[in-house]
Design an enzyme around this catalytic site. Structure first.
Site, short mmCIF file in Angstrom:
data_model
loop_
_atom_site.label_atom_id
_atom_site.label_comp_id
_atom_site.label_asym_id
_atom_site.label_seq_id
_atom_site.Cartn_x
_atom_site.Cartn_y
_atom_site.Cartn_z
N LYS A 87 6.36 17.38 42.14
CA LYS A 87 6.94 17.16 43.47
C LYS A 87 6.49 18.18 44.51
O LYS A 87 5.43 18.03 45.09
CB LYS A 87 8.47 17.07 43.35
CG LYS A 87 8.92 15.83 42.56
CD LYS A 87 10.39 15.55 42.76
CE LYS A 87 10.85 14.40 41.88
NZ LYS A 87 10.25 13.11 42.23
N ASP A 143 12.31 21.51 32.69
CA ASP A 143 11.80 20.54 33.66
C ASP A 143 12.31 20.95 35.03
O ASP A 143 13.45 20.66 35.40
CB ASP A 143 12.27 19.14 33.29
CG ASP A 143 11.81 18.08 34.27
OD1 ASP A 143 11.35 18.44 35.38
OD2 ASP A 143 11.92 16.88 33.96
N PHE A 172 16.93 12.89 33.40
CA PHE A 172 15.91 12.08 34.06
C PHE A 172 14.62 12.87 34.06
O PHE A 172 14.49 13.88 34.75
CB PHE A 172 16.29 11.70 35.49
CG PHE A 172 15.25 10.82 36.13
CD1 PHE A 172 15.24 9.46 35.90
CD2 PHE A 172 14.25 11.36 36.93
CE1 PHE A 172 14.25 8.64 36.45
CE2 PHE A 172 13.26 10.55 37.49
CZ PHE A 172 13.27 9.19 37.25
#
Length: 402
Positions: free
Chosen positions: A255, A226, A141
């Site tokens: 984030k 990531d 994801f």
């Protein structure tokens, strides 16, 4: 109708149905706790998918944002501003890298990493134009843009959004043999999550990340990590790659970099890699804006103390010890994760992940399900041990009830 029902009905009537949130309407939040429009309090055990690593309303971050709001919030990259250089310098130092390319959202940062890897492949590695390949892992994801979903294996993310962007090869996560077999002279990068978050907090087998690092170095391929969810303290270290002593060629961050205050993301790498860009070839109006830089600088300063990583490591050990007891008790099939991050597979006879999440909400704990039977636990790193234990007790109570 209640205030909650009214708010939800209005949202359903006037917004696209691209999410299926739990039926709670948050009005205020502080630390690890949120309060809804009815005045009910909930322990936040999701932390905005790690965006809120430092808790809601963290005073240092709010003060940094307020101070910057009175000065300047946006210049665009048409001009320099006085927070930009410091942000890039400090973030590069935190990562042990040399250069930073700031964006806003995680998906933008992944797109930037893809463009960077391709351009590096053409300009530095000498891959023929249009032939660059990037290897990714199944169950990944990395966002929801059209390019990113082109290499997703999740039908919900892909269906009805084609045609898809070519140039990606998907291999099983954790399989070095498959990765080696997929590499060709046109491979420019391997893009991986060190821990797959959305897939259910999947931790790769020991030695996998180190093997990826060795293989990519041997084949002159960029290793792109990531760390949007796994990085910045969540797993008990600044970056999840550190658990195997690995430093990738490129970090993709987001984030928690914005502290849950503003969206901030970045690609961090060497000058040799990010130096492939020339003016006008990539950019973002809001990327690296003064407000984002001010908040992110405070995040970096907080991480530099090591206190949040240490807290995630210590409380994470406790969390996983307690969750392991649920496995041995037969209420949970499997638990995975590192630090204050866990994927918990619920025994099917006790309910779906969604049903367990709803029952926990009724008891004042907020988590979120994924892939049917799994719930994710990722509280703010500032959570107290007492609050964490209380949340775990609510989970035990829900599972005992079945």
């Amino acid at each position: 109708m209640s205030s909650t029902e009214t708010a939800i009905a209005s949202a359903e009537a006037h917004s696209a149905h691209n999410y299926h949130p739990l039926p709670v309407v948050v009005a205020t939040a502080d630390g690890s706790w949120m309060t809804d429009v009815e005045g009910r309090r909930y322990l936040d055990m999701l932390a905005g998918y790690s965006a809120l690593n430092f808790g809601h309303g963290n005073r240092r971050l709010i003060d940094a944002a307020k101070a910057q709001l009175d000065r300047v919030t946006l210049t665009s990259r048409a001009f320099h501003h006085d927070r930009f250089a410091d942000f890039c310098t400090r973030l590069a130092e935190l990562c042990g890298m040399e250069a930073v390319l700031p964006m806003n959202t995680g998906a933008e940062a992944v797109e930037t990493a893809v463009k960077t890897a391709r351009k590096w492949g053409y300009r530095v590695k000498g891959v023929p134009d249009g032939m660059a390949k990037i290897i990714v892992a199944a169950n990944n994801f990395h966002g929801r843009t059209t390019t990113v979903i082109s290499f997703s294996t999740d039908p919900e993310a892909r269906e009805d959004f084609g045609p898809y962007t070519p140039g990606f090869e998907i291999v099983p996560y954790g399989d070095l043999t498959a990765l080696r077999g997929a590499m060709t002279e046109n491979t420019v990068a391997v893009l991986l999550e060190p821990i797959q978050g959305e897939a259910g907090v999947l931790v790769p087998p020991p030695g996998y990340l180190a093997g990826v690092r060795e293989l990519t170095r041997e084949r002159n391929v960029l290793f792109v990590a990531d760390e949007i969810q796994s990085g910045l303290g969540r797993t008990g270290k600044t970056f999840a790659c550190e658990h195997e002593g690995v430093v990738p060629d490129m970090y993709v961050l987001g984030k928690a970099l914005g502290g849950g205050v503003v969206p901030v993301s970045a690609v961090v790498s060497s000058q040799a890699v990010l130096g492939v860009f020339r003016p006008g070839e990539h950019g973002s109006t809001f990327g690296g804006n003064p407000l984002a830089c001010a908040v992110a600088l405070e995040v970096i300063a907080m991480l530099n103390t090591g206190e949040y990583q240490e807290r995630a490591a210590e409380l994470g050990e406790h969390l996983h010890r307690e969750l392991a007891l649920l496995v041995s008790g037969g209420m949970v099939e499997e638990v995975r994760g590192r630090g204050l991050w866990a994927g918990v597979d619920i025994a099917p006879d006790l309910g779906t992940g969604r049903e367990i999440s709803e029952r926990l909400m009724e008891r004042g704990v907020l988590v979120k399900d994924t892939h049917g039977s799994t719930i994710r636990i990722a509280p703010p790193l500032v959570i107290s041990k007492e609050d964490l234990d209380w949340g775990l007790e609510q989970l035990r109570a829900v599972l005992r009830r079945g």
